[in-house]
Design an enzyme around this catalytic site. Structure first.
Site, PDB file in Angstrom:
ATOM      1  N   HIS A 103      -6.197   3.375  -3.860  1.00  0.00           N
ATOM      2  CA  HIS A 103      -6.033   3.576  -2.413  1.00  0.00           C
ATOM      3  C   HIS A 103      -6.277   5.050  -2.067  1.00  0.00           C
ATOM      4  O   HIS A 103      -5.630   5.604  -1.177  1.00  0.00           O
ATOM      5  CB  HIS A 103      -4.626   3.128  -1.992  1.00  0.00           C
ATOM      6  CG  HIS A 103      -4.460   2.914  -0.513  1.00  0.00           C
ATOM      7  ND1 HIS A 103      -5.385   2.253   0.276  1.00  0.00           N
ATOM      8  CD2 HIS A 103      -3.456   3.269   0.336  1.00  0.00           C
ATOM      9  CE1 HIS A 103      -4.957   2.226   1.525  1.00  0.00           C
ATOM     10  NE2 HIS A 103      -3.784   2.836   1.594  1.00  0.00           N
ATOM     11  N   HIS A 157       3.463  -2.377   3.142  1.00  0.00           N
ATOM     12  CA  HIS A 157       3.595  -1.020   2.590  1.00  0.00           C
ATOM     13  C   HIS A 157       4.941  -0.899   1.891  1.00  0.00           C
ATOM     14  O   HIS A 157       5.981  -1.008   2.565  1.00  0.00           O
ATOM     15  CB  HIS A 157       3.460   0.014   3.722  1.00  0.00           C
ATOM     16  CG  HIS A 157       2.154  -0.078   4.444  1.00  0.00           C
ATOM     17  ND1 HIS A 157       1.926  -1.019   5.432  1.00  0.00           N
ATOM     18  CD2 HIS A 157       1.002   0.612   4.296  1.00  0.00           C
ATOM     19  CE1 HIS A 157       0.677  -0.878   5.874  1.00  0.00           C
ATOM     20  NE2 HIS A 157       0.093   0.101   5.193  1.00  0.00           N
ATOM     21  N   ASP A 215       0.802  -1.219   0.000  1.00  0.00           N
ATOM     22  CA  ASP A 215       0.000   0.000   0.000  1.00  0.00           C
ATOM     23  C   ASP A 215       0.844   1.282   0.000  1.00  0.00           C
ATOM     24  O   ASP A 215       2.014   1.266   0.383  1.00  0.00           O
ATOM     25  CB  ASP A 215      -0.884   0.043   1.255  1.00  0.00           C
ATOM     26  CG  ASP A 215      -2.027  -0.960   1.193  1.00  0.00           C
ATOM     27  OD1 ASP A 215      -1.977  -1.849   0.318  1.00  0.00           O
ATOM     28  OD2 ASP A 215      -2.940  -0.863   2.027  1.00  0.00           O
ATOM     29  N   ASP A 216       0.184   2.343  -0.393  1.00  0.00           N
ATOM     30  CA  ASP A 216       0.595   3.751  -0.194  1.00  0.00           C
ATOM     31  C   ASP A 216       1.578   4.306  -1.223  1.00  0.00           C
ATOM     32  O   ASP A 216       1.805   5.504  -1.252  1.00  0.00           O
ATOM     33  CB  ASP A 216       1.167   4.005   1.221  1.00  0.00           C
ATOM     34  CG  ASP A 216       0.161   3.710   2.323  1.00  0.00           C
ATOM     35  OD1 ASP A 216      -1.016   3.451   1.991  1.00  0.00           O
ATOM     36  OD2 ASP A 216       0.553   3.726   3.504  1.00  0.00           O
TER      37      ASP A 216
HETATM   38 NI    NI Z   1      -2.569   3.080   3.318  1.00  0.00          NI
END
Ligand code: NI
Length: 353
Positions: free
Chosen positions: A213, A304, A162-163
């Site tokens: 996201h 992440h 993620d991110d």
């Molecule tokens: Ni996130």
């Protein structure tokens, strides 16, 4: 000897001429050639005849046999097997058996008016692209992610990151995934895609899946309807313009979900079943054993890719999962044959009976 070479290309169409020369036992040589095209969007290979309306074939054939009466009995498939559409709108038909028939060597150019009436929609589109000098759209290589793994029979899990994308850590992760032959899923923030569009495309081109996201990672549960939609739309726009593909699923930041979020995002919500807490420990010695303790077939693992420590632990994590027999697949592969519904929350692959 068979030789094939591209002779013309515009847009998604690449024209190819195949030439074959045979030398018989008495030393005489015959050559034949034929043309066809491949469409880089659909991947198929087609005969040049497929540029023309079927009703027009006899008319075009008649114009060829008017110049080459010896071949009056040949059907359109043979007569028109070497045919090229020129930028000036003429259709150039070559005699495919020139060595056999020496009375007629060369080409017949069908005038633009007759050609225009004979072209079908695809042929006309190709002519427009040729005239405009439209750059060639090369085929997208089928990523190894399309390899078939049956997750009903084999233990599968999805690594999700993620991110990002992050200019420094994401390329390092891509290297590891490539080396270990793993397909993963990246839940990207729109703002990071807008900053690193080439990197987002590199992720997609490597066969990994990309999920939405949000644009800049708010708590969606604290936003009104318009704010939620805005976050999703802006991220989709950034991802689509960078990669050419619009995400078909999303992950709400912090896993923060309520009824309004569910009904507003307009796509399935993909949470996770194994939380590595990589962001908290920032220590592979802690998060790798945690994932290995919690892993089950069908798991979706949350990590992440913006943390160097997360990337640093991936070789060990992937090896350990593969040693336990896990096939590491993208989220769409993990949920294959489970149609994901808009507004519904998913955490792992559903069990099958
Ligand atoms: Ni996130």
């Amino acid at each position: 000897m068979l030789e094939a070479r591209p002779i013309q290309a515009a847009g998604t169409t690449i024209f190819i001429r195949e030439s074959e020369t045979d030398t018989s036992s008495d030393g005489s040589r015959t050559s034949t050639s034929r043309t066809g095209y491949t469409d880089t969007a659909s991947g198929g290979f087609h005969s040049s005849l497929e540029l023309l309306r079927p009703e027009a074939l006899s008319d075009i054939s008649a114009k060829v046999t008017a110049r080459d009466p010896g071949r009056r009995d040949a059907g359109p498939a043979l007569l028109l097997q070497d045919m090229v559409l020129n930028r000036d709108g003429t259709l150039e038909v070559r005699n495919p058996g020139s060595a056999v028939n020496d009375r007629f060597e060369g080409k017949v150019a069908i005038d633009p008016g007759t050609t225009d009436k004979a072209l079908n929609d695809y042929g006309r589109q190709f002519l427009i692209a040729l005239r405009a000098g439209t750059p060639v759209v090369l085929p997208r290589p089928a990523g190894p992610g399309l390899r078939h793994v049956n997750c009903d029979l084999l233990p599968c899990a999805s690594l999700t990151y993620d991110d990002g994308p992050d200019a420094k850590t994401t390329p390092q992760l891509l290297e590891i995934l490539k080396e270990r032959n793993v397909q993963a899923t990246f839940f990207m923030q729109g703002k990071n895609v807008a900053t690193n569009p080439a990197l987002a495309k590199q992720v997609a081109d490597a066969g990994h899946a990309i999920g939405n996201h949000t644009y800049d990672h708010p708590h969606l549960t604290q936003l009104p309807l318009a704010g939620i939609k805005n976050q999703i739309d802006r991220a989709n726009t950034a991802i689509t313009s960078a990669t050419g593909t619009t995400p078909s699923f999303m992950r709400p930041p912090y896993g923060d979900v309520n009824a309004l979020v569910q009904s507003s995002v307009g796509m399935p919500l993909l949470l996770w079943s194994v939380d590595s807490l990589d962001w908290q420990s920032k220590n592979p010695g802690v998060f790798v054993p945690k994932v290995l303790k919690d892993i089950k077939p069908g798991a979706v693992i949350l990590m992440h890719d913006i943390h160097p420590t997360t990337v640093a632990g991936q070789k060990e994590l992937i090896s350990s999962l593969q040693d336990r027999g896990y096939h590491l697949v993208t989220v769409p592969q993990l949920f294959q044959r489970t149609p994901l519904k808009s507004g519904q929350v998913y955490r792992s692959r559903p069990n099958r009976q």
